[in-house]
Design a protein around this motif. Sequence first.
Motif, mmCIF file in Angstrom:
data_model
loop_
_atom_site.group_PDB
_atom_site.id
_atom_site.type_symbol
_atom_site.label_atom_id
_atom_site.label_comp_id
_atom_site.label_asym_id
_atom_site.label_seq_id
_atom_site.Cartn_x
_atom_site.Cartn_y
_atom_site.Cartn_z
ATOM 1 N N GLN A 130 0.823 -1.212 0.000
ATOM 2 C CA GLN A 130 0.000 0.000 0.000
ATOM 3 C C GLN A 130 0.859 1.264 0.000
ATOM 4 O OE1 GLN A 130 -2.546 -0.608 3.384
ATOM 5 N NE2 GLN A 130 -4.076 -1.750 2.216
ATOM 6 N N GLN A 131 1.966 1.218 0.732
ATOM 7 C CA GLN A 131 2.863 2.377 0.747
ATOM 8 C C GLN A 131 3.426 2.648 -0.644
ATOM 9 O OE1 GLN A 131 3.744 4.655 2.752
ATOM 10 N NE2 GLN A 131 3.429 4.040 4.862
ATOM 11 N N LYS A 132 3.738 1.584 -1.393
ATOM 12 C CA LYS A 132 4.247 1.751 -2.744
ATOM 13 C C LYS A 132 3.161 2.270 -3.686
ATOM 14 C CE LYS A 132 8.501 0.341 -2.212
ATOM 15 N NZ LYS A 132 9.657 1.257 -2.455
ATOM 16 N N LEU A 133 1.945 1.778 -3.523
ATOM 17 C CA LEU A 133 0.852 2.196 -4.396
ATOM 18 C C LEU A 133 0.448 3.642 -4.164
ATOM 19 C CD1 LEU A 133 -1.455 -0.967 -4.355
ATOM 20 C CD2 LEU A 133 0.070 -0.210 -6.165
ATOM 21 N N LEU A 134 0.725 4.165 -2.975
ATOM 22 C CA LEU A 134 0.360 5.551 -2.684
ATOM 23 C C LEU A 134 1.020 6.526 -3.654
ATOM 24 C CD1 LEU A 134 0.424 5.808 1.221
ATOM 25 C CD2 LEU A 134 -1.480 6.369 -0.263
ATOM 26 N N LYS A 135 2.264 6.226 -4.047
ATOM 27 C CA LYS A 135 3.014 7.131 -4.907
ATOM 28 C C LYS A 135 3.156 6.601 -6.341
ATOM 29 C CE LYS A 135 5.721 9.083 -1.125
ATOM 30 N NZ LYS A 135 7.074 9.485 -0.664
ATOM 31 N N ALA A 136 2.485 5.513 -6.640
ATOM 32 C CA ALA A 136 2.616 4.901 -7.968
ATOM 33 C C ALA A 136 1.795 5.659 -9.008
ATOM 34 C CB ALA A 136 2.180 3.439 -7.921
ATOM 35 N N ASP A 137 2.134 5.440 -10.246
ATOM 36 C CA ASP A 137 1.377 5.984 -11.372
ATOM 37 C C ASP A 137 0.329 4.957 -11.772
ATOM 38 O OD1 ASP A 137 0.492 6.853 -13.939
ATOM 39 O OD2 ASP A 137 2.329 8.012 -14.152
ATOM 40 N N PHE A 138 -0.919 5.397 -11.928
ATOM 41 C CA PHE A 138 -2.018 4.460 -12.195
ATOM 42 C C PHE A 138 -2.475 4.471 -13.651
ATOM 43 C CE2 PHE A 138 -2.229 4.615 -7.625
ATOM 44 C CZ PHE A 138 -2.670 3.358 -7.265
ATOM 45 N N HIS A 139 -1.762 5.141 -14.535
ATOM 46 C CA HIS A 139 -2.140 5.097 -15.945
ATOM 47 C C HIS A 139 -1.967 3.674 -16.475
ATOM 48 C CE1 HIS A 139 -1.499 9.487 -15.593
ATOM 49 N NE2 HIS A 139 -2.387 9.552 -16.570
ATOM 50 N N GLY A 140 -3.061 3.068 -16.926
ATOM 51 C CA GLY A 140 -3.049 1.696 -17.394
ATOM 52 C C GLY A 140 -3.686 0.724 -16.427
ATOM 53 N N ALA A 141 -3.998 1.176 -15.224
ATOM 54 C CA ALA A 141 -4.629 0.286 -14.233
ATOM 55 C C ALA A 141 -6.107 0.086 -14.559
ATOM 56 C CB ALA A 141 -4.476 0.874 -12.833
ATOM 57 N N ILE A 142 -6.608 -1.092 -14.260
ATOM 58 C CA ILE A 142 -8.046 -1.360 -14.368
ATOM 59 C C ILE A 142 -8.671 -1.046 -13.019
ATOM 60 C CG2 ILE A 142 -9.810 -3.115 -14.738
ATOM 61 C CD1 ILE A 142 -7.958 -4.525 -16.648
ATOM 62 N N ILE A 143 -9.517 -0.039 -12.974
ATOM 63 C CA ILE A 143 -10.130 0.394 -11.719
ATOM 64 C C ILE A 143 -11.639 0.256 -11.815
ATOM 65 C CG2 ILE A 143 -8.228 1.983 -11.220
ATOM 66 C CD1 ILE A 143 -9.990 4.280 -12.103
ATOM 67 N N THR A 144 -12.247 0.075 -10.658
ATOM 68 C CA THR A 144 -13.702 -0.084 -10.553
ATOM 69 C C THR A 144 -14.222 0.876 -9.494
ATOM 70 O OG1 THR A 144 -13.529 -2.425 -11.134
ATOM 71 C CG2 THR A 144 -15.579 -1.698 -10.097
ATOM 72 N N VAL A 145 -15.301 1.562 -9.790
ATOM 73 C CA VAL A 145 -15.918 2.473 -8.816
ATOM 74 C C VAL A 145 -16.688 1.620 -7.817
ATOM 75 C CG1 VAL A 145 -17.442 4.439 -8.480
ATOM 76 C CG2 VAL A 145 -16.119 4.240 -10.602
ATOM 77 N N VAL A 146 -16.212 1.564 -6.583
ATOM 78 C CA VAL A 146 -16.839 0.758 -5.536
ATOM 79 C C VAL A 146 -17.955 1.528 -4.848
ATOM 80 C CG1 VAL A 146 -16.420 -0.516 -3.395
ATOM 81 C CG2 VAL A 146 -14.677 -0.491 -5.195
ATOM 82 N N ARG A 147 -17.665 2.764 -4.492
ATOM 83 C CA ARG A 147 -18.673 3.619 -3.857
ATOM 84 C C ARG A 147 -18.567 5.019 -4.456
ATOM 85 N NH1 ARG A 147 -16.685 1.148 0.824
ATOM 86 N NH2 ARG A 147 -15.631 3.068 1.481
ATOM 87 N N SER A 148 -19.684 5.707 -4.523
ATOM 88 C CA SER A 148 -19.698 7.063 -5.046
ATOM 89 C C SER A 148 -20.934 7.795 -4.544
ATOM 90 C CB SER A 148 -19.668 7.066 -6.576
ATOM 91 O OG SER A 148 -19.741 8.382 -7.080
ATOM 92 N N LYS A 149 -20.805 9.116 -4.432
ATOM 93 C CA LYS A 149 -21.949 9.932 -4.037
ATOM 94 C C LYS A 149 -23.020 9.899 -5.117
ATOM 95 C CE LYS A 149 -23.001 14.502 -2.136
ATOM 96 N NZ LYS A 149 -22.453 15.845 -1.788
ATOM 97 N N CYS A 150 -22.574 9.689 -6.374
ATOM 98 C CA CYS A 150 -23.515 9.544 -7.491
ATOM 99 C C CYS A 150 -23.685 8.059 -7.784
ATOM 100 C CB CYS A 150 -22.987 10.278 -8.714
ATOM 101 S SG CYS A 150 -24.094 10.227 -10.131
ATOM 102 N N PRO A 151 -24.838 7.451 -7.508
ATOM 103 C CA PRO A 151 -25.027 6.005 -7.674
ATOM 104 C C PRO A 151 -24.795 5.502 -9.097
ATOM 105 C CG PRO A 151 -26.836 6.972 -6.415
ATOM 106 C CD PRO A 151 -26.047 8.107 -6.978
ATOM 107 N N SER A 152 -24.933 6.371 -10.104
ATOM 108 C CA SER A 152 -24.775 5.916 -11.484
ATOM 109 C C SER A 152 -23.337 5.541 -11.806
ATOM 110 C CB SER A 152 -25.258 7.000 -12.452
ATOM 111 O OG SER A 152 -24.485 8.187 -12.299
ATOM 112 N N TYR A 153 -22.367 6.015 -11.011
ATOM 113 C CA TYR A 153 -20.968 5.679 -11.245
ATOM 114 C C TYR A 153 -20.585 4.316 -10.677
ATOM 115 C CZ TYR A 153 -20.139 10.556 -12.611
ATOM 116 O OH TYR A 153 -20.160 11.777 -13.238
#
Length: 223
Positions: A130-153
């Motif tokens: 987690q410490q390494k990921l804090l400063k990592a570059d995320f361009h190219g990562a597959i991410i998923t919206v887990v929670r959001s204030k807007c439910p459509s996301y």
Amino acid sequence: MEETEVCIPIPRDLVRRLGVEPHTSSKATKFTEAYLRNCIQQPTRLDVKSMVTHKAVILGYRRPKKDKTKKKSKKAKGLNARQKRMMKVFQIKPDHQRYELFLPLHELWRQYIIDLCGGLKPTSNPQFVQQKLLKADFHGAIITVVRSKCPSYVGTTGILIQEFKHVFKIITKEDNVKVIPKRYSVFGVEIDGFVSHIYGNKFELRASERSVRKFKVKGTMDL
């Protein structure tokens, strides 16, 4: 009592005995005058004697020539944010908005994270990762919206193609480009079985700024 300079010539018998000659300036004066006449190129109203006694003469002086080959190097100024928006630098052409085109970028990012963490193994320390990921570059990562204030996301998944200070821009498998605000959103990232969560409120920084920022370690991590 006044002080006066007394000059007494050396007796001739003493000159012969010591082998010295009495000091005379006639020869030196004649040489200096002849040398000055040869060195002075331009005619002058003053004679040599007045020049020697009243004015300093610089012999053989030439003004150094300017080197025209050297030019001042100007640093190239980059474009500001307004110019980049006008030139549409950050806009991806519709022909390039295809999910399959960014799969090689994802594979590069995956290998980059594995190398950054020294190899992801079941025995790896989650806090270290987690410490390494804090400063990592995320361009190219597959991410998923887990929670959001807007439910459509919620549930939107795709490859991160652009990261800005306040938003993530991802492309889905349906070749749709989505702009997801970081604030009030939680994103999930999975790398070889390791699942981490990104809290968007803590990630409202540019990737370059985040890589040099010192995060305060408290009871829980930002990921």
